[in-house]
Design a protein around this motif. Structure first.
Motif, PDB file in Angstrom:
ATOM      1  N   ILE A   1       0.836  -1.201   0.000  1.00 12.90           N
ATOM      2  CA  ILE A   1       0.000   0.000   0.000  1.00 12.90           C
ATOM      3  C   ILE A   1       0.871   1.251   0.000  1.00 12.90           C
ATOM      4  CG2 ILE A   1      -1.674   1.330   1.355  1.00 12.90           C
ATOM      5  CD1 ILE A   1      -2.810  -1.385   2.307  1.00 12.90           C
ATOM      6  N   ARG A   2       1.920   1.245   0.794  1.00  9.18           N
ATOM      7  CA  ARG A   2       2.842   2.391   0.831  1.00  9.18           C
ATOM      8  C   ARG A   2       3.491   2.606  -0.526  1.00  9.18           C
ATOM      9  NH1 ARG A   2       7.335   1.595   4.990  1.00  9.18           N
ATOM     10  NH2 ARG A   2       7.962   3.638   4.173  1.00  9.18           N
ATOM     11  N   MET A   3       3.919   1.523  -1.162  1.00  3.30           N
ATOM     12  CA  MET A   3       4.569   1.648  -2.465  1.00  3.30           C
ATOM     13  C   MET A   3       3.630   2.269  -3.486  1.00  3.30           C
ATOM     14  SD  MET A   3       6.870  -1.797  -2.910  1.00  3.30           S
ATOM     15  CE  MET A   3       7.849  -1.082  -4.249  1.00  3.30           C
ATOM     16  N   LEU A   4       2.402   1.762  -3.532  1.00  7.73           N
ATOM     17  CA  LEU A   4       1.436   2.260  -4.501  1.00  7.73           C
ATOM     18  C   LEU A   4       1.114   3.731  -4.269  1.00  7.73           C
ATOM     19  CD1 LEU A   4      -0.992  -0.803  -4.547  1.00  7.73           C
ATOM     20  CD2 LEU A   4       0.547  -0.119  -6.393  1.00  7.73           C
ATOM     21  N   SER A   5       1.082   4.143  -3.004  1.00  2.56           N
ATOM     22  CA  SER A   5       0.709   5.523  -2.696  1.00  2.56           C
ATOM     23  C   SER A   5       1.880   6.494  -2.818  1.00  2.56           C
ATOM     24  CB  SER A   5       0.119   5.609  -1.282  1.00  2.56           C
ATOM     25  OG  SER A   5       1.075   5.238  -0.311  1.00  2.56           O
ATOM     26  N   GLU A   6       3.106   6.001  -2.659  1.00  2.00           N
ATOM     27  CA  GLU A   6       4.267   6.891  -2.648  1.00  2.00           C
ATOM     28  C   GLU A   6       5.015   6.956  -3.982  1.00  2.00           C
ATOM     29  OE1 GLU A   6       6.856   6.405   0.723  1.00  2.00           O
ATOM     30  OE2 GLU A   6       5.171   5.979   2.068  1.00  2.00           O
ATOM     31  N   PHE A   7       4.642   6.105  -4.932  1.00  2.00           N
ATOM     32  CA  PHE A   7       5.329   6.112  -6.230  1.00  2.00           C
ATOM     33  C   PHE A   7       4.962   7.374  -7.004  1.00  2.00           C
ATOM     34  CE2 PHE A   7       5.458   4.983 -10.795  1.00  2.00           C
ATOM     35  CZ  PHE A   7       6.814   4.703 -10.896  1.00  2.00           C
ATOM     36  N   THR A   8       5.991   8.082  -7.468  1.00  2.00           N
ATOM     37  CA  THR A   8       5.776   9.315  -8.233  1.00  2.00           C
ATOM     38  C   THR A   8       6.475   9.291  -9.588  1.00  2.00           C
ATOM     39  OG1 THR A   8       7.667  10.339  -7.098  1.00  2.00           O
ATOM     40  CG2 THR A   8       5.475  10.731  -6.158  1.00  2.00           C
ATOM     41  N   GLY A   9       7.042   8.138  -9.955  1.00  2.00           N
ATOM     42  CA  GLY A   9       7.746   8.021 -11.220  1.00  2.00           C
ATOM     43  C   GLY A   9       9.125   7.417 -11.016  1.00  2.00           C
TER      44      GLY A   9
ATOM     45  N   THR B   1      17.226 -13.415 -16.225  1.00  2.00           N
ATOM     46  CA  THR B   1      17.619 -12.083 -15.794  1.00  2.00           C
ATOM     47  C   THR B   1      16.368 -11.269 -15.510  1.00  2.00           C
ATOM     48  OG1 THR B   1      19.608 -12.165 -17.165  1.00  2.00           O
ATOM     49  CG2 THR B   1      18.879  -9.995 -16.421  1.00  2.00           C
ATOM     50  N   GLY B   2      16.304 -10.706 -14.304  1.00  2.00           N
ATOM     51  CA  GLY B   2      15.126  -9.948 -13.907  1.00  2.00           C
ATOM     52  C   GLY B   2      15.352  -8.448 -13.938  1.00  2.00           C
ATOM     53  N   GLY B   3      14.437  -7.742 -13.285  1.00  2.00           N
ATOM     54  CA  GLY B   3      14.449  -6.289 -13.329  1.00  2.00           C
ATOM     55  C   GLY B   3      15.628  -5.628 -12.650  1.00  2.00           C
ATOM     56  N   ARG B   4      16.367  -6.369 -11.809  1.00  2.00           N
ATOM     57  CA  ARG B   4      17.520  -5.779 -11.125  1.00  2.00           C
ATOM     58  C   ARG B   4      18.529  -5.209 -12.119  1.00  2.00           C
ATOM     59  NH1 ARG B   4      19.424  -6.113  -5.941  1.00  2.00           N
ATOM     60  NH2 ARG B   4      17.812  -7.629  -5.412  1.00  2.00           N
ATOM     61  N   ARG B   5      18.645  -5.855 -13.276  1.00  2.00           N
ATOM     62  CA  ARG B   5      19.592  -5.361 -14.267  1.00  2.00           C
ATOM     63  C   ARG B   5      19.174  -3.987 -14.783  1.00  2.00           C
ATOM     64  NH1 ARG B   5      22.088  -9.212 -18.719  1.00  2.00           N
ATOM     65  NH2 ARG B   5      22.996  -9.899 -16.755  1.00  2.00           N
ATOM     66  N   VAL B   6      17.892  -3.800 -15.028  1.00  2.00           N
ATOM     67  CA  VAL B   6      17.397  -2.498 -15.490  1.00  2.00           C
ATOM     68  C   VAL B   6      17.563  -1.465 -14.378  1.00  2.00           C
ATOM     69  CG1 VAL B   6      15.372  -1.244 -16.306  1.00  2.00           C
ATOM     70  CG2 VAL B   6      15.799  -3.576 -17.112  1.00  2.00           C
ATOM     71  N   LEU B   7      17.240  -1.856 -13.151  1.00  2.00           N
ATOM     72  CA  LEU B   7      17.399  -0.951 -12.013  1.00  2.00           C
ATOM     73  C   LEU B   7      18.836  -0.461 -11.898  1.00  2.00           C
ATOM     74  CD1 LEU B   7      15.863  -1.401  -8.495  1.00  2.00           C
ATOM     75  CD2 LEU B   7      18.303  -0.988  -8.715  1.00  2.00           C
ATOM     76  N   SER B   8      19.790  -1.379 -12.031  1.00  2.00           N
ATOM     77  CA  SER B   8      21.201  -1.011 -11.865  1.00  2.00           C
ATOM     78  C   SER B   8      21.694  -0.061 -12.947  1.00  2.00           C
ATOM     79  CB  SER B   8      22.073  -2.270 -11.844  1.00  2.00           C
ATOM     80  OG  SER B   8      22.043  -2.934 -13.101  1.00  2.00           O
ATOM     81  N   ARG B   9      21.028  -0.054 -14.102  1.00  2.00           N
ATOM     82  CA  ARG B   9      21.417   0.855 -15.181  1.00  2.00           C
ATOM     83  C   ARG B   9      20.900   2.270 -14.969  1.00  2.00           C
ATOM     84  NH1 ARG B   9      19.217  -3.168 -19.766  1.00  2.00           N
ATOM     85  NH2 ARG B   9      21.003  -4.588 -19.980  1.00  2.00           N
ATOM     86  N   HIS B  10      19.954   2.412 -14.056  1.00  2.00           N
ATOM     87  CA  HIS B  10      19.284   3.712 -13.897  1.00  2.00           C
ATOM     88  C   HIS B  10      19.239   4.122 -12.428  1.00  2.00           C
ATOM     89  CE1 HIS B  10      17.963   3.500 -18.097  1.00  2.00           C
ATOM     90  NE2 HIS B  10      17.657   2.232 -17.855  1.00  2.00           N
ATOM     91  N   MET B  11      20.362   3.972 -11.728  1.00  2.00           N
ATOM     92  CA  MET B  11      20.394   4.265 -10.302  1.00  2.00           C
ATOM     93  C   MET B  11      20.021   5.710  -9.997  1.00  2.00           C
ATOM     94  SD  MET B  11      20.899   1.498  -8.713  1.00  2.00           S
ATOM     95  CE  MET B  11      21.042   2.256  -7.091  1.00  2.00           C
ATOM     96  N   GLU B  12      20.249   6.597 -10.963  1.00  2.00           N
ATOM     97  CA  GLU B  12      19.901   8.011 -10.736  1.00  2.00           C
ATOM     98  C   GLU B  12      18.389   8.213 -10.633  1.00  2.00           C
ATOM     99  OE1 GLU B  12      19.722   7.351 -15.147  1.00  2.00           O
ATOM    100  OE2 GLU B  12      21.046   6.728 -13.502  1.00  2.00           O
ATOM    101  N   ASP B  13      17.619   7.237 -11.097  1.00  2.00           N
ATOM    102  CA  ASP B  13      16.155   7.333 -11.070  1.00  2.00           C
ATOM    103  C   ASP B  13      15.530   6.502  -9.953  1.00  2.00           C
ATOM    104  OD1 ASP B  13      16.228   8.950 -13.330  1.00  2.00           O
ATOM    105  OD2 ASP B  13      15.988   7.264 -14.706  1.00  2.00           O
ATOM    106  N   VAL B  14      16.376   5.854  -9.131  1.00  2.00           N
ATOM    107  CA  VAL B  14      15.865   4.924  -8.119  1.00  2.00           C
ATOM    108  C   VAL B  14      15.636   5.634  -6.791  1.00  2.00           C
ATOM    109  CG1 VAL B  14      16.300   2.796  -6.833  1.00  2.00           C
ATOM    110  CG2 VAL B  14      17.064   2.991  -9.211  1.00  2.00           C
ATOM    111  N   ARG B  15      14.478   5.388  -6.221  1.00  2.00           N
ATOM    112  CA  ARG B  15      14.161   5.833  -4.869  1.00  2.00           C
ATOM    113  C   ARG B  15      13.829   4.587  -4.054  1.00  2.00           C
ATOM    114  NH1 ARG B  15       9.649   7.998  -2.257  1.00  2.00           N
ATOM    115  NH2 ARG B  15       8.368   7.619  -4.101  1.00  2.00           N
ATOM    116  N   PHE B  16      14.125   4.637  -2.753  1.00  2.00           N
ATOM    117  CA  PHE B  16      13.937   3.455  -1.917  1.00  2.00           C
ATOM    118  C   PHE B  16      12.867   3.682  -0.858  1.00  2.00           C
ATOM    119  CE2 PHE B  16      18.293   3.056  -3.473  1.00  2.00           C
ATOM    120  CZ  PHE B  16      18.264   1.767  -3.971  1.00  2.00           C
ATOM    121  N   LEU B  17      12.098   2.634  -0.631  1.00  2.00           N
ATOM    122  CA  LEU B  17      11.116   2.617   0.449  1.00  2.00           C
ATOM    123  C   LEU B  17      11.691   1.750   1.562  1.00  2.00           C
ATOM    124  CD1 LEU B  17       7.890   3.360   0.891  1.00  2.00           C
ATOM    125  CD2 LEU B  17       7.706   0.882   0.770  1.00  2.00           C
ATOM    126  N   GLU B  18      11.970   2.341   2.705  1.00  2.00           N
ATOM    127  CA  GLU B  18      12.578   1.611   3.816  1.00  2.00           C
ATOM    128  C   GLU B  18      11.525   0.817   4.580  1.00  2.00           C
ATOM    129  OE1 GLU B  18      15.686   1.293   4.740  1.00  2.00           O
ATOM    130  OE2 GLU B  18      16.651   2.755   3.413  1.00  2.00           O
TER     131      GLU B  18
END
Length: 197
Positions: free
Chosen positions: A115-123, A155-172
């Motif tokens: 629920i937090r992820m769905l509500s806090e995602f902004t792009g 190979t999963g989405g981690r590879r795409v994530l690692s290519r775009h670290m500048e666009d990654v935000r984390f939910l703790e």
């Protein structure tokens, strides 16, 4: 809240487990059911899309109003499930703004985290993190769907994530068990013991 879909990847072959781990019982309930139950009632653009090759999971998903997608070639790896899921979401909702990808072997993932992820995602990209450990689920903006669809093999989405670290935000999240996935019988039994303590 943005226009977000959910893809549950539930078609792994379970090679390390020695069989279909998703139907193995955890505290008397099939592992896949722990995840399906958390998806019920979430506010998303379309019903969750469940990609699997297991008839039992197909039936359980459809009984809960979810969209079941057959993966008849799990040997092609997780990338094949990702493509199948993205294709189905695109058919159902071409204007989707993001997709939350999750796996089916994280029984201690909490519904409130979803629920937090769905509500806090902004792009961009939003991933779950506990301290230095990152894992699933992950929400990818629609702009990454083509790149995700080009993945091959196991190979999963981690590879795409690692290519775009500048666009990654984390939910703790506070509980490290939320990120635990179960790959072996030993991990399954250990996870049960942890829950009892």
């Amino acid at each position: 809240m943005m226009n977000i879909g959910i893809i549950l990847l539930a078609a792994g072959e379970g090679k390390r487990f020695g069989g279909n781990k998703l139907t193995a019982l955890l505290k008397g309930k099939p592992m896949y059911l722990w995840t399906l139950e958390k998806l019920e009632g979430l506010e998303t653009a379309i019903p969750p899309v469940v990609v699997t090759g297991v008839p039992e999971i197909i039936s359980a998903a459809e009984d809960r109003g979810m969209i079941a997608v057959w993966n008849r070639e799990p040997e092609l790896g997780i990338s094949h499930s990702i493509r199948l899921g993205i294709c189905r979401v695109g058919q159902l909702c071409p204007e989707i703004e993001g997709i939350l990808f999750m796996v089916c072997d994280q029984p201690w993932l909490k519904k409130r985290t979803l629920i937090r992820m769905l509500s806090e995602f902004t792009g961009g990209i939003l991933a779950v993190r506990n301290g230095k450990n990152t894992g699933n689920p992950v929400i990818f903006s629609h702009i990454y769907m083509e790149e995700l669809s080009r993945l091959t093999g196991d190979t999963g989405g981690r590879r795409v994530l690692s290519r775009h670290m500048e666009d990654v935000r984390f939910l703790e999240v506070d509980d490290s068990r939320e990120l635990q996935d179960i790959d072996t019988w030993e991990q399954l039994k250990m996870s049960e013991r942890q829950e009892e303590n």
